[in-house]
Design a protein around this motif. Sequence first.
Motif, PDB file in Angstrom:
ATOM      1  N   GLN A 252       0.846  -1.193   0.000  1.00 62.79           N
ATOM      2  CA  GLN A 252       0.000   0.000   0.000  1.00 62.79           C
ATOM      3  C   GLN A 252       0.879   1.238   0.000  1.00 62.79           C
ATOM      4  O   GLN A 252       2.035   1.189   0.426  1.00 62.79           O
ATOM      5  N   ARG A 371      -9.397   5.845   1.328  1.00 63.03           N
ATOM      6  CA  ARG A 371      -8.807   4.550   0.966  1.00 63.03           C
ATOM      7  C   ARG A 371      -9.407   4.162  -0.380  1.00 63.03           C
ATOM      8  O   ARG A 371     -10.615   3.926  -0.474  1.00 63.03           O
ATOM      9  N   GLU A 374      -8.974  -0.309  -4.234  1.00 63.54           N
ATOM     10  CA  GLU A 374      -9.079  -1.557  -3.473  1.00 63.54           C
ATOM     11  C   GLU A 374      -8.168  -1.563  -2.256  1.00 63.54           C
ATOM     12  O   GLU A 374      -7.638  -2.601  -1.852  1.00 63.54           O
ATOM     13  N   GLY A 375      -7.983  -0.392  -1.676  1.00 56.06           N
ATOM     14  CA  GLY A 375      -7.184  -0.281  -0.468  1.00 56.06           C
ATOM     15  C   GLY A 375      -5.699  -0.162  -0.689  1.00 56.06           C
ATOM     16  O   GLY A 375      -4.942  -0.016   0.281  1.00 56.06           O
ATOM     17  N   LEU A 378      -3.829   4.985  -0.099  1.00 59.10           N
ATOM     18  CA  LEU A 378      -4.386   5.762   1.003  1.00 59.10           C
ATOM     19  C   LEU A 378      -4.053   7.227   0.779  1.00 59.10           C
ATOM     20  O   LEU A 378      -2.970   7.550   0.262  1.00 59.10           O
ATOM     21  N   MET A 401      -8.024   2.996   8.614  1.00 58.79           N
ATOM     22  CA  MET A 401      -8.250   2.566   7.238  1.00 58.79           C
ATOM     23  C   MET A 401      -7.435   1.314   6.913  1.00 58.79           C
ATOM     24  O   MET A 401      -7.862   0.455   6.153  1.00 58.79           O
TER      25      MET A 401
END
Length: 424
Positions: A252, A371, A374-375, A378, A401
């Motif tokens: 992420q 978010r 799909e995450g 951020l 999140m």
Amino acid sequence: MSQNASQHDADIAVIGAGIIGVASALRLARQGKRVIVLDPQEPGHGASFGNAGHLATEQVFPIADTSILKRLPAMLMDPMGPLRLDWKYMPRALPWFTRLLLNLRPAPFQRTVAGLRALNEASLDAWRRLLDDIGRADLLKVEGSLLVFERSESRQAIDALQARMRQQGVPVDYWQVGAIRETAPQLSEQIQGGLFFPSTGHFIDPYLVVCELVNAAKAAGVKFVKQAVRDGVVREHGVSLVTENGGVTASQVLIACGAHSARLTAALTGKKVPLDTERGYHLMLPHEHDRLPFPITSLERKFIMTPMTEGLRLAGTVEFAGLERPPSMERAWQLHRLSKGLFRRDLNVEAATTWMGFRPSLPDSLPVIDRVCEGKVLLAFGHQHLGLTQGAVTAEMVGGMVMPDAGNRVGGLPAIQAYNLDRF
């Protein structure tokens, strides 16, 4: 072949080492994530370095109102005015100002106030939790702040503001001149009264706050890399970032690079965000240590003075001139000229230092905290002049999140729907 999570350089790559990015990185590391922070500058050397140090929980209204139309000629013509629009930047700024005005209509205005209130009301407790966690509660003083006025004709505006603040649940008291002189005896006899905000605070050294958070983050395993992120792409198993010295991959990414966030947001999400910058200035006076007990703002002169361990910081003025034009440090010195008459004895400017920073602003005065993808992506940017105030609560929201169960352990966090990316 896609790179899987086990091969990534980090679980989460944080882009931006200002107060939002650093506080979020520490939060995520505390939640067991492998975190890397990327920034071309040393941590805290952007807008977080020179802010006013005021935790402005009372500021629940948008950054401008409809009177901005009447002030437009002065904004263009007066280079030292409290709100300035560089005429060369005007073609690029007008679409942003148009959207700002549209957001002052009743429905969006109420959404803005509700969104700012939710963040600000949670801010002080979030900062207490964060500073207690790193053992530096001493850096925060919650002793209130004061808005003073000097002209009798300003009393009507003060009364109206107090009524609006109370309507929004902001703790505020009217102080007669006697109470002000008792608390801040070095202020001029021109002061006629003011509004005291008891639920506000200030940092005695905002840059030291960032440094202490960095130290705690490093101890928790966060890696800080002094590199600029040039580009990025969202892939099946994570995010690939292109840096000036190669690349970084992570499961992420958190975009928290303030006024520089729009380009990377567009690259990773395909969404163009109407992000501009309020260029803010300060003048630091190292020989002024005992003038004021807490932050004091002048209604008519439109600037704030905050006592710090290194002296008295004069801050304020808003300049719209983009990210490219060099600073006009005469605007910082204008803060000293504005201070004349506010004190019984003029301030000492010996060895004073100047500064300019970019405050990231969106036309509805709310940050993006979201978010998406799909995450994998951020977002935490666009806090305008409330980045310091909202830094700790934003970090808690970022933690929520990433790991919803961790976020649920903190009560009273604002819902991220008000700050989502899709509102643009």
